[in-house]
Design an enzyme around this catalytic site. Structure first.
Site, mmCIF file in Angstrom:
data_model
loop_
_atom_site.group_PDB
_atom_site.id
_atom_site.type_symbol
_atom_site.label_atom_id
_atom_site.label_comp_id
_atom_site.label_asym_id
_atom_site.label_seq_id
_atom_site.Cartn_x
_atom_site.Cartn_y
_atom_site.Cartn_z
ATOM 1 N N ASN A 179 1.915 21.451 -19.805
ATOM 2 C CA ASN A 179 1.156 20.602 -21.202
ATOM 3 C C ASN A 179 1.426 21.672 -22.256
ATOM 4 O OD1 ASN A 179 0.931 17.947 -19.867
ATOM 5 N ND2 ASN A 179 -1.457 19.243 -18.931
ATOM 6 N N HIS A 207 2.029 19.795 -25.654
ATOM 7 C CA HIS A 207 1.912 18.502 -25.367
ATOM 8 C C HIS A 207 0.861 17.724 -26.048
ATOM 9 C CE1 HIS A 207 5.265 18.414 -22.602
ATOM 10 N NE2 HIS A 207 5.368 17.540 -22.690
ATOM 11 N N GLU A 214 12.215 19.919 -23.011
ATOM 12 C CA GLU A 214 12.138 20.304 -22.288
ATOM 13 C C GLU A 214 11.742 20.899 -21.123
ATOM 14 O OE1 GLU A 214 8.294 18.852 -21.457
ATOM 15 O OE2 GLU A 214 8.883 16.873 -22.474
ATOM 16 N N LYS A 262 3.430 12.424 -10.081
ATOM 17 C CA LYS A 262 3.170 11.914 -11.390
ATOM 18 C C LYS A 262 4.508 10.279 -11.595
ATOM 19 C CE LYS A 262 0.295 15.363 -13.758
ATOM 20 N NZ LYS A 262 -0.137 14.991 -15.291
ATOM 21 N N ARG A 286 -0.579 23.660 -12.881
ATOM 22 C CA ARG A 286 0.513 22.326 -13.948
ATOM 23 C C ARG A 286 -0.138 21.684 -14.801
ATOM 24 N NH1 ARG A 286 2.054 17.150 -10.124
ATOM 25 N NH2 ARG A 286 3.235 16.142 -12.453
ATOM 26 N N LYS A 292 9.642 23.643 -12.705
ATOM 27 C CA LYS A 292 8.687 22.375 -12.242
ATOM 28 C C LYS A 292 8.346 22.401 -10.694
ATOM 29 C CE LYS A 292 7.030 18.110 -13.496
ATOM 30 N NZ LYS A 292 6.435 17.256 -14.148
ATOM 31 N N ARG A 305 0.715 -1.021 -0.227
ATOM 32 C CA ARG A 305 -0.171 -0.140 0.007
ATOM 33 C C ARG A 305 0.690 1.461 -0.044
ATOM 34 N NH1 ARG A 305 -3.147 -3.381 3.774
ATOM 35 N NH2 ARG A 305 -4.869 -4.175 2.011
HETATM 36 N N1 LIG Z 1 6.065 11.325 -14.725
HETATM 37 C C1 LIG Z 1 6.329 12.125 -15.469
HETATM 38 O O1 LIG Z 1 6.334 13.606 -14.677
HETATM 39 C C2 LIG Z 1 6.766 12.308 -17.033
HETATM 40 C C3 LIG Z 1 7.012 13.381 -17.744
HETATM 41 C C4 LIG Z 1 7.307 13.684 -19.017
HETATM 42 C C5 LIG Z 1 7.657 11.818 -19.660
HETATM 43 N N2 LIG Z 1 7.586 10.724 -18.751
HETATM 44 C C6 LIG Z 1 7.523 10.052 -19.073
HETATM 45 O O2 LIG Z 1 9.117 9.759 -19.207
HETATM 46 C C7 LIG Z 1 9.174 8.741 -19.975
HETATM 47 C C8 LIG Z 1 10.366 9.406 -20.877
HETATM 48 O O3 LIG Z 1 11.794 9.200 -20.542
HETATM 49 P P1 LIG Z 1 12.926 9.054 -21.047
HETATM 50 O O4 LIG Z 1 13.211 9.955 -22.074
HETATM 51 O O5 LIG Z 1 14.081 9.667 -19.738
HETATM 52 O O6 LIG Z 1 12.693 8.263 -22.080
HETATM 53 P P2 LIG Z 1 13.504 6.471 -21.330
HETATM 54 O O7 LIG Z 1 13.926 6.306 -19.432
HETATM 55 O O8 LIG Z 1 12.863 5.154 -22.472
HETATM 56 O O9 LIG Z 1 15.463 6.889 -21.589
HETATM 57 C C9 LIG Z 1 15.663 6.980 -22.363
HETATM 58 C C10 LIG Z 1 16.972 5.999 -23.037
HETATM 59 O O10 LIG Z 1 18.409 6.727 -23.273
HETATM 60 C C11 LIG Z 1 18.887 5.411 -22.249
HETATM 61 N N3 LIG Z 1 19.351 5.684 -21.526
HETATM 62 C C12 LIG Z 1 19.511 6.364 -20.600
HETATM 63 N N4 LIG Z 1 20.108 7.017 -19.397
HETATM 64 C C13 LIG Z 1 21.330 6.527 -19.750
HETATM 65 C C14 LIG Z 1 22.082 7.295 -19.825
HETATM 66 N N5 LIG Z 1 22.466 7.614 -18.874
HETATM 67 N N6 LIG Z 1 23.624 6.451 -20.465
HETATM 68 C C15 LIG Z 1 22.628 5.868 -21.860
HETATM 69 N N7 LIG Z 1 21.630 5.220 -21.915
HETATM 70 C C16 LIG Z 1 20.622 5.390 -21.646
HETATM 71 C C17 LIG Z 1 17.908 4.824 -21.575
HETATM 72 O O11 LIG Z 1 18.133 3.498 -21.943
HETATM 73 C C18 LIG Z 1 16.551 4.525 -23.058
HETATM 74 O O12 LIG Z 1 17.035 3.952 -24.422
HETATM 75 C C19 LIG Z 1 7.890 8.428 -20.600
HETATM 76 O O13 LIG Z 1 7.725 7.124 -20.392
HETATM 77 C C20 LIG Z 1 7.079 9.204 -20.298
HETATM 78 O O14 LIG Z 1 5.820 9.036 -20.818
HETATM 79 C C21 LIG Z 1 6.574 11.421 -17.380
HETATM 80 ZN ZN LIG Z 2 6.469 16.020 -22.101
#
Ligand SMILES: NC(=O)c1ccc[n+]([C@@H]2O[C@H](COP(=O)([O-])OP(=O)(O)OC[C@H]3O[C@@H](n4cnc5c(N)ncnc54)[C@H](O)[C@@H]3O)[C@@H](O)[C@H]2O)c1
Ligand SMILES: [Zn+2]
Length: 369
Positions: free
Chosen positions: A246, A249, A185, A143, A242, A227, A121
């Site tokens: 977006n 987006h 971003e 999130k 918040r 943020k 939980r």
């Molecule tokens: N929770 C939120 O508020 C929020 C906000 C924006 C995006 N997101 C989510 O985040 C995700 C995208 O995140 P992302 O762009 O970080 O993608 P990701 O986690 O897929 O990372 C991108 C790529 O980089 C690689 N990688 C990561 N760190 C590395 C490093 N230091 N060195 C080498 N390779 C590395 C990963 O293995 C992957 O192949 C999506 O699922 C999106 O929905 C969430």
């Molecule tokens: Zn985004």
């Protein structure tokens, strides 16, 4: 090192931005690590690049790192991925007062955070973001989500981390394209609420993308501060503050949907283009000058991010793109809210956007140049 507080009643935490936070992980986490065994979730790319550093520093401090390594990619954020992780955490004997380390990009942070919100939980977790996108966006704000058949991020929870450690050293191994996508971003915070930061980005974006540590430090710290301010004001996206995050987006989502959420267009690339479209659409409505809209396009272009949809070679109509927007989860009682601009640094939530007008605007953009 910069320390940025995220002020939330009863759940405040710090975001630390600096060098070598991974190499000093036990000291950074302090009493949050209360057992010898430390559960760590990561993906195979991050493990290959940083697993040894993390493992060594923990072992040297007397801890026993326990790894759950998933295949890199969005598919980890699935029911199956969640089930595997939760089962593993339970087998590891994780309890409510424990903290799981999420070492990776947004995929790892979202998946781990959601698992942490439901294990026993709700247990604790620490975000150790290793992509620029995760450092400036997904690791801060609580999130968490996985993707379902119906779409991206449709099952999840608000669950705040206990600590965020954004180690700039990790950006050195990040593929160039991922770094640029994350930078979209960064730019977003300037365009939505801080004209001076936008100017700073226009002057220093190349240094951030070029890997200059001091520029990256400033970009990440200022973005996180922006943020944190917005999240503190509107933790659960109820007051509208918040929603400004977006920006770009809704347009971006349409482009991601049209290209099938694949490598053709990374999320950050879609957001960059979406920001340009939001700015140009705002100019079309007479809300901001066209020259300011083109300054946004210029900053996007300078960062090596796409600024023209015509250049994507999409075989679709403005109408089809607008239809994708209507499937966006942010649809509110039949009215699609848009983040528009009254100038650079002056985003606002518009509820009076006529989708036929948006479709016509997109048709023009698809044909432009
Ligand atoms: N929770 C939120 O508020 C929020 C906000 C924006 C995006 N997101 C989510 O985040 C995700 C995208 O995140 P992302 O762009 O970080 O993608 P990701 O986690 O897929 O990372 C991108 C790529 O980089 C690689 N990688 C990561 N760190 C590395 C490093 N230091 N060195 C080498 N390779 C590395 C990963 O293995 C992957 O192949 C999506 O699922 C999106 O929905 C969430
Ligand atoms: Zn985004």
């Amino acid at each position: 090192m910069a320390v940025i507080p995220v002020e939330l009643a009863g759940r405040s935490y710090e975001v630390r931005v600096g060098d070598d936070l991974l190499a000093t992980l036990p000291a950074q986490c302090g009493a949050l690590l209360r057992k010898t065994q430390v559960p760590i979730v990561t993906d195979d790319n991050v493990h290959a690049a940083w697993g040894e550093t993390v493992g060594r520093t923990l072992s040297e401090a007397g801890f026993e790192p326990r790894w759950h390594i998933v295949d890199a990619g969005e598919q980890a954020k699935s029911w199956r991925g969640l089930e595997a992780l939760v089962d593993w955490l339970l087998a590891e004997g994780v309890e409510r007062g424990d903290h799981i380390l999420a070492v990776g990009g947004g995929v790892i942070g979202d998946l781990t955070g959601f698992a942490a919100s439901i294990v026993k939980r709700g247990c604790g977790f620490i975000q150790v973001p290793t992509t620029l996108l995760a450092q400036v966006d997904s690791s801060v704000g609580g999130k968490t989500a996985i993707n379902t058949r119906a779409g991206k991020n449709l099952a999840g929870a608000f669950h705040q981390p206990a600590l965020v450690l954004a180690d700039l050293a990790t950006l050195a191994t990040l593929p160039d394209r991922e770094l640029r996508a994350g930078y979209a971003e960064v730019l977003k915070y300037g365009v939505l609420g801080d004209a001076a930061f936008f100017d700073w980005c226009a002057d220093n974006g190349a240094r951030v993308i070029g890997g200059e540590r001091a520029a990256q430090h400033e970009a990440v710290a200022r973005s996180v501060a922006a943020k944190a301010r917005i999240v503190a004001e509107d933790e659960r996206e109820t007051t509208g503050a918040r929603a400004l995050l977006n920006l770009g987006h809704t347009f971006g989502h349409a482009l991601e949907a049209e290209t099938g959420f694949c490598d053709t267009l990374l999320h950050g690339e879609a957001v960059a283009l979406g920001m340009v479209l939001a700015a140009r659409y705002s100019a079309r409505r007479g809300l901001m000058s066209l020259s300011d809209a083109e300054r946004v396009a210029g900053a996007v272009d300078l960062a090596g991010l796409p600024s023209e949809i015509a250049a994507l070679g999409l075989d679709c109509s403005g109408q089809a793109l607008a239809a994708h927007m209507l499937h966006d989860k942010k649809m509110d009682a039949g009215n699609l809210p848009f983040i528009l601009l009254r100038g650079i640094g002056a985003a606002y939530l518009a509820r009076d956007v006529d989708m036929a007008d948006v479709a016509e605007f997109l048709d023009e953009q698809l044909r432009a140049h």
